[in-house]
Design an enzyme around this catalytic site. Structure first.
Site, short mmCIF file in Angstrom:
data_model
loop_
_atom_site.label_atom_id
_atom_site.label_comp_id
_atom_site.label_asym_id
_atom_site.label_seq_id
_atom_site.Cartn_x
_atom_site.Cartn_y
_atom_site.Cartn_z
N TRP A 12 -35.72 -60.37 -6.16
CA TRP A 12 -36.72 -61.12 -6.94
C TRP A 12 -36.41 -62.61 -7.01
O TRP A 12 -37.22 -63.38 -7.51
CB TRP A 12 -36.81 -60.56 -8.36
CG TRP A 12 -37.25 -59.12 -8.44
CD1 TRP A 12 -37.59 -58.29 -7.40
CD2 TRP A 12 -37.42 -58.34 -9.63
NE1 TRP A 12 -37.95 -57.05 -7.87
CE2 TRP A 12 -37.85 -57.05 -9.24
CE3 TRP A 12 -37.24 -58.60 -10.99
CZ2 TRP A 12 -38.11 -56.03 -10.15
CZ3 TRP A 12 -37.50 -57.58 -11.91
CH2 TRP A 12 -37.93 -56.32 -11.49
N LYS A 13 -35.24 -62.99 -6.56
CA LYS A 13 -34.81 -64.40 -6.59
C LYS A 13 -34.97 -64.97 -8.02
O LYS A 13 -34.82 -64.23 -8.98
CB LYS A 13 -35.57 -65.23 -5.56
CG LYS A 13 -35.51 -64.60 -4.17
CD LYS A 13 -35.93 -65.52 -3.09
CE LYS A 13 -36.00 -64.76 -1.78
NZ LYS A 13 -36.21 -65.61 -0.63
N HIS A 97 -26.50 -64.27 0.69
CA HIS A 97 -27.91 -64.55 1.01
C HIS A 97 -28.01 -65.95 1.62
O HIS A 97 -27.25 -66.85 1.25
CB HIS A 97 -28.76 -64.45 -0.26
CG HIS A 97 -30.22 -64.49 0.04
ND1 HIS A 97 -30.89 -65.68 0.23
CD2 HIS A 97 -31.13 -63.51 0.23
CE1 HIS A 97 -32.16 -65.41 0.51
NE2 HIS A 97 -32.33 -64.10 0.52
N GLU A 169 -31.12 -61.16 8.18
CA GLU A 169 -32.22 -61.97 7.69
C GLU A 169 -32.25 -63.30 8.46
O GLU A 169 -31.53 -64.23 8.10
CB GLU A 169 -32.04 -62.27 6.20
CG GLU A 169 -32.01 -61.02 5.34
CD GLU A 169 -32.49 -61.32 3.93
OE1 GLU A 169 -33.45 -60.68 3.51
OE2 GLU A 169 -31.92 -62.20 3.27
N GLY A 236 -38.25 -60.10 -0.19
CA GLY A 236 -38.32 -61.16 -1.19
C GLY A 236 -39.70 -61.19 -1.82
O GLY A 236 -40.00 -60.43 -2.75
N GLY A 237 -40.55 -62.07 -1.29
CA GLY A 237 -41.88 -62.31 -1.89
C GLY A 237 -42.67 -61.04 -2.20
O GLY A 237 -43.23 -60.90 -3.29
#
Ligand code: PEP
Length: 254
Positions: A12-13, A97, A169, A236-237
């Site tokens: 979710w950052k 990350h 990634e 992520g998004g």
């Protein structure tokens, strides 16, 4: 042919309010229920871990943190230890990350230390790695993978490897909407698995899940997840909306 269980994790950052985090975690828990065909984890911001953990309790959804300290305890202002994460209900911690490597300047050595500390304390680690656009354009991606895998995994025992998940990634695909093609992902994953085989043997190479991360959406997930060396997704998004995240989980189940 080794069978590795698929794994989908949501990063979710630095997003969500407390209320949004609770609602998102509850919606993911409701959608997944007790279905454990795919390992599913959500990684909210540190302050929301306990509340999100309560929201997923009783479901098959695991809780992860987005980072972890490189030491176990002591005078490290602002850091969060593995023991604190375990106490908050976490099973997983993301380490290395690309935003921490490239925006916050984390080195391979620091990442190796975090991997060790987290695994020694009992967490599972989602270790991120991948090349920048400039590195890919210069054809350096395999050298980057080799350096990152070798540096991050140095000194791990077999038992610790059993709690390691790798996330490939490519930095150029993170948050950009430019997803790697299934073929590009498969090629990178096969290379990384080959390196694991060379460095650590068949057992570790065949058992270690390698997730793809970088602009995964409900629309492109299936193509990526059907590649033989792609064992899941770090999202992520698209993990910020329960519907799109659950659609990716569904693609992994299928
Ligand atoms: C990530 O940050 O781990 C990630 C994969 O982000 P996104 O899915 O938004 O590209």
């Amino acid at each position: 042919m080794p069978t590795r269980k698929k794994f989908v994790a949501g990063n979710w950052k630095m997003n969500t309010t407390l209320a949004e985090a609770k609602a998102l975690a509850a919606a993911v828990a409701k959608g997944v229920g007790a279905d454990a065909r795919v390992t599913v984890a959500v990684c909210p911001p540190f302050p929301w871990l306990t509340a999100a953990g309560e929201a997923v309790r009783g479901s098959a959804v695991a809780l992860g943190a987005q980072d972890v300290a490189f030491e176990k305890k002591g005078a490290f202002t602002g850091e969060v230890s593995p023991a604190m994460l375990l106490d908050a209900g976490c099973t997983y911690a993301i380490v290395g990350h690309s935003e921490r490597r490239h925006v916050l300047g984390e080195s391979d050595a620091a990442i190796n230390q975090k991997v060790h500390t987290a695994l020694e304390e009992g967490l599972h680690v989602i270790l991120c790695m991948g090349e920048t656009l400039a590195e890919r354009e210069r054809g350096l991606q395999e050298r980057v993978f080799q350096r990152q895998v070798f540096a991050a995994c140095a000194g791990l025992t077999d038992e610790q490897f059993a709690r390691l998940v790798i996330a490939y990634e490519p930095v150029w695909a993170i948050g950009t909407g430019k997803v790697a093609t299934p073929e590009q992902a498969q090629e990178a994953h096969r290379f990384v698995r080959g390196k694991l085989r060379l460095l650590y043997g068949d057992k570790i190479a065949d058992a270690t899940p390698i997730l793809y991360g970088g602009s995964v959406t409900a629309d492109n997930a299936a193509g990526l997840l059907h590649q033989p060396d792609v064992d899941g997704a770090l999202v992520g998004g698209a993990s910020l909306k329960a519907d799109s995240f659950l659609a990716i989980v569904k693609a992994a189940q299928g």
